[in-house]
Design an enzyme around this catalytic site. Structure first.
Site, mmCIF file in Angstrom:
data_model
loop_
_atom_site.group_PDB
_atom_site.id
_atom_site.type_symbol
_atom_site.label_atom_id
_atom_site.label_comp_id
_atom_site.label_asym_id
_atom_site.label_seq_id
_atom_site.Cartn_x
_atom_site.Cartn_y
_atom_site.Cartn_z
ATOM 1 N N GLU A 1 -8.056 -3.315 -3.119
ATOM 2 C CA GLU A 1 -8.275 -2.676 -1.823
ATOM 3 C C GLU A 1 -8.047 -1.167 -1.901
ATOM 4 O OE1 GLU A 1 -5.723 -5.025 0.812
ATOM 5 O OE2 GLU A 1 -7.442 -6.317 1.236
ATOM 6 N N GLU B 1 -0.297 -12.383 10.512
ATOM 7 C CA GLU B 1 -1.493 -11.543 10.562
ATOM 8 C C GLU B 1 -2.734 -12.332 10.965
ATOM 9 O OE1 GLU B 1 -2.398 -9.748 6.782
ATOM 10 O OE2 GLU B 1 -4.328 -8.981 7.459
ATOM 11 N N ASN C 1 0.904 -1.158 0.000
ATOM 12 C CA ASN C 1 0.000 0.000 0.000
ATOM 13 C C ASN C 1 0.939 1.203 0.000
ATOM 14 O OD1 ASN C 1 -2.327 -1.615 0.147
ATOM 15 N ND2 ASN C 1 -2.009 -1.867 2.345
ATOM 16 N N ARG D 1 1.389 -7.803 -8.436
ATOM 17 C CA ARG D 1 0.638 -8.702 -7.544
ATOM 18 C C ARG D 1 -0.740 -9.075 -8.106
ATOM 19 N NH1 ARG D 1 -0.460 -6.844 -2.327
ATOM 20 N NH2 ARG D 1 0.136 -8.703 -1.217
ATOM 21 N N LYS E 1 -0.584 -14.989 -4.179
ATOM 22 C CA LYS E 1 -0.588 -15.518 -2.813
ATOM 23 C C LYS E 1 -0.824 -17.029 -2.840
ATOM 24 C CE LYS E 1 -1.893 -11.325 -0.341
ATOM 25 N NZ LYS E 1 -2.800 -10.655 0.630
ATOM 26 N N ASP F 1 -6.621 -14.965 1.267
ATOM 27 C CA ASP F 1 -5.667 -14.045 1.880
ATOM 28 C C ASP F 1 -4.930 -14.650 3.062
ATOM 29 O OD1 ASP F 1 -4.288 -11.810 2.593
ATOM 30 O OD2 ASP F 1 -6.000 -10.693 3.342
ATOM 31 N N GLU G 1 3.734 -15.927 -3.297
ATOM 32 C CA GLU G 1 3.801 -14.982 -2.178
ATOM 33 C C GLU G 1 3.275 -15.659 -0.914
ATOM 34 O OE1 GLU G 1 2.236 -10.968 -2.764
ATOM 35 O OE2 GLU G 1 1.671 -10.843 -0.656
#
Ligand code: BDP
Length: 720
Positions: A310, A412, A229, A343, A379, A384, A406
């Site tokens: 996002e 998290e 981000n 990504r 990913k 996620d 990834e």
């Protein structure tokens, strides 16, 4: 008599002082800073077998900074483990030589190393008549080999009859920092960002070199410095200068610097009124920016980009697609040999399609259209980084596009820093999954290393877990996740249990009574977390925003896929997300027979059942229990597993230093408390929708649902 005693006391006093000093040095050393590179002294008997083989380190007189680092590492390791390091020499003698050989020229005649097979970064470690050689085509390869050689000794393996050939599975082995310029770290649980931007470029924290050394010990050859981000400011001249200072530190360790590129940077810092990738002024701006970066950082690696996901800007804002965006950046970097990691983690709240399907839907039609220096970074799973996901269906589905893996190293969704959850098995599960893209045996690992579909560029990325905490990763056991990531990025076929064992030996002790139970505990820890958080293929049940703790009741957030209810869909009839043809049909994104297996509840592995199926509460499980009962049992089992981990640890007191022992014990206590919280809150919620009684003998949650719903942690870490 009095005089005699006084004399004795004087004699003993210095001994006591030395002893105390040693004690305090030992205590200082065991705060976790040294990671798996501790090199504590071997017992004399153990040392003997190595000493005779290590009489001198033979290395060319003229050597690079990188070779100097390899020598320094060997000196450090050998003096630590053996009490003293052998001398460094440029000439070999009859026996006991350890040769560091960068390039063919200096190889001893009987080395028998096929240098061509080593490629640019591989190495060979081979016994020869008068010692052993560590040979590579590059100095970085020699450095990797030196670390490997030390690892053999750290784990007490023999160094006689060595015949090791190692080449990395993929080209780019990179840590993605999600670090912001203000030193906060998105999803970081180990203090502040290690990049002290404010003091850069003039002050170089010694930690940078220590970090680079740890990366090199794993063969990691890249770091992207800032959050995906992204902040366009990272591409301004002042920050390029700061990044250049870091690049200088990292270079001798074979680690390249990459940066995240905010797609709208031409507007934000370039004064343009568009970031349209087909606009000539925008393209020229990126070209000039790339030139400027390479002027300051000649070995700059390239850009990592999160676009149109996002809320991040991207080519779709201008009616263009991912290829247009990625290839524009690729064009700018290509003259300098740089790459783009674009990504595939894309989804949008405006798109009603099942979130698990959106990346595949957007990317697969673009296969073959990306420039040669673009890697699409995917990913491990389609949502996620959840405690358990099926493999991402894009793997295998884009035969003409290099797909990069990834992983998320920072936890998290797995309990932050305080839960002991070893991710080696998690990573391995994803790599081992069979996509069937080219028939049976088409594992994700083969897609990622390029052997299945013959792509030119390959890579593995891990979202890092390193910060300013003294122990780097927020907890001692989270170092294992960084370590396992590095080893699996180097060798995508490596065995996560062996990696855990190596790590435990190097990080703590070779004491078998410690190593065995610890490895067992590590291997089970991930299943425990899945059980107490998201059993049976449930997913994304974490509390809103910070993702700390349970929030399965959250149903009313603005974006559908922010709500746990979106994922579990529980009501009085049943639970689960129907991704079969009667539902979102996400299963169709997989090849046969994977698609058929996932479409059939009876054949879907139970640990993914509710990911693909919505089932009635009384659906019969293989245990013979109803789905409802099984769910409750799994939650309960998760807590019991953590309790066992605590007991295991309690039995290990005295095997390692107190400082690390105590912190781990305290963290395990937190984990047990939180596992119980997860279990109780989840059962309270699911019971409120299922209306079913708990199975016999299972204790009910001690509080009502409202109690759990009212728990709030507005300042949970890692949420920025
Ligand atoms: C999610 C995180 C979010 C990241 C995003 C990403 O919650 O903070 O920005 O992934 O990967 O896991 O871009």
């Amino acid at each position: 008599m009095f005089r005699n005693q006084a004399l004795k006391a004087w004699r003993v006093f210095p001994v006591i002082i030395v002893f105390l000093l040693q004690l305090s040095a030992a205590a200082r050393a065991e705060d976790g800073y040294d990671l798996w590179l501790r090199y504590p002294a071997m017992e004399r008997g153990e040392a003997r077998q190595y000493q005779s083989a290590l009489k001198r380190i033979v290395v060319p007189e003229e050597r690079s900074e990188t070779l100097d680092l390899a020598v320094a590492e060997l000196e450090r390791g050998l003096s630590g483990m053996l009490g003293s390091a052998p001398p460094v020499a440029s000439e070999a003698k009859r026996g006991g030589n350890l040769w560091l050989v960068p390039g063919e020229g200096a190889l001893p005649k009987d080395a028998g190393v096929d240098m061509d097979a080593l490629g640019p970064e591989g190495y060979a470690i081979r016994s020869v008549e008068s010692g052993a050689v560590i040979a590579a085509n590059s100095d970085a390869g020699v450095l990797y080999g030196a670390f490997h050689f030390l690892r053999l000794m750290q784990t007490r393996e023999s160094i006689d009859d060595l015949d090791i050939v190692e080449t990395p599975s993929v080209d780019v082995r990179i840590i993605n920092h999600w670090d912001n310029l203000d030193r906060t770290v998105e999803r970081g649980y180990s203090g502040a960002s290690i990049w002290d931007w404010h003091k850069l470029p003039d002050y170089l924290d010694p930690r940078y070199a220590d970090y680079a050394r740890a990366l090199a010990s794993l063969g990691i050859n890249g770091v992207s410095l800032t959050n995906v981000n992204a902040d366009a400011m990272a591409l301004t001249p002042a920050y390029i200068e700061k990044a250049a200072a870091l690049a200088e530190v990292f270079k001798p360790y074979g680690v390249k610097i990459y940066q995240t590129a905010r797609f709208s940077a031409p507007m934000e810092i370039g004064g343009l009124d568009t970031a349209d990738p087909l606009d000539p002024a925008v393209r020229a701006w990126w070209k000039a920016k790339a030139d400027e970066i390479y002027e300051a950082i000649p070995d700059f690696g390239g850009f990592l980009v999160k676009a149109n996901s996002e809320g991040q800007p991207g080519p779709q804002d201008y009616g263009r697609n991912h290829v247009d965006g990625a290839n524009m950046l690729a064009d700018a970097l290509a003259p300098h040999g740089g790459i783009v990691m674009w990504r595939a983690f894309v989804y949008s709240d405006l798109n009603p399609e099942d979130r698990a399907k959106q990346a595949y839907t957007q990317f697969v039609p673009l296969d073959g259209k990306f420039a040669d220096n673009v890697l699409v970074q995917v990913k491990n799973g389609p949502i996620d980084f959840q405690p358990r996901e099926p493999f991402h269906p894009m793997f295998g589905a884009m035969p003409q596009t290099p797909l990069m893996m990834e992983f998320q190293i920072t936890k998290e969704y797995l309990g932050f820093a305080t839960h002991l959850v070893y991710l080696g098995g998690y990573f391995e599960e994803a790599l081992d999954a069979d996509t069937y893209a080219e028939g049976e045996g088409s594992t994700v690992a083969k897609v990622v290393d390029g052997s299945l579909q013959d792509v030119a560029l390959t890579g593995v990325a891990g979202v890092g877990n390193v910060g300013t905490d003294r122990n780097w990763s927020g907890s001692h056991f989270d170092q294992a996740n960084w370590y396992a990531f590095g080893r699996l990025a180097w060798d995508v076929y490596a065995d996560s249990e062996k990696i855990a064992e190596d790590w435990a030996r190097m990080t703590f002790t070779n004491d078998e009574d410690f190593v065995r139970p610890v490895v067992e505990m590590m291997m089970e820890s991930r299943e425990a977390a899945v059980n107490y958080m998201t059993p049976l293929g449930l997913t994304h049940l974490m509390a809103t925003g910070h993702h700390y703790g349970p929030g399965p009741w959250v149903c009313d957030l603005g974006r559908p896929e922010w709500n746990p209810c979106y994922y579990h869909r529980a009501d009085e009839e049943g639970i689960g997300f129907d991704r079969t043809p009667t539902g979102s049909n996400a299963v169709a994104q997989y090849e046969a027979p994977v698609a058929d297996i996932y479409a059939d509840a009876d054949r879907t592995p139970e640990n993914l059942l509710l990911w693909f199926h919505r089932l009635p509460w009384d659906y019969e499980m293989t245990s013979g229990r109803s789905l409802w009962d099984e769910l409750v049992m799994r939650y309960t089992k998760g807590v019991a597993q953590v309790r066992e981990m605590r007991e295991t640890w309690a039995g290990l007191e005295g095997h390692i230093d107190e400082e690390r022992y105590d912190q781990i014990a305290d963290f395990l206590a937190i984990q047990e408390k939180e596992a119980q919280w997860w279990r109780d809150a989840s059962i309270a919620y699911f019971q409120s929708v299922s209306g079913r009684p708990l199975p016999e003998g299972v204790s009910p949650p001690p509080h009502d649902l409202e109690y759990y719903k009212a728990i709030s942690h507005p300042y949970a870490p890692g949420h920025h």
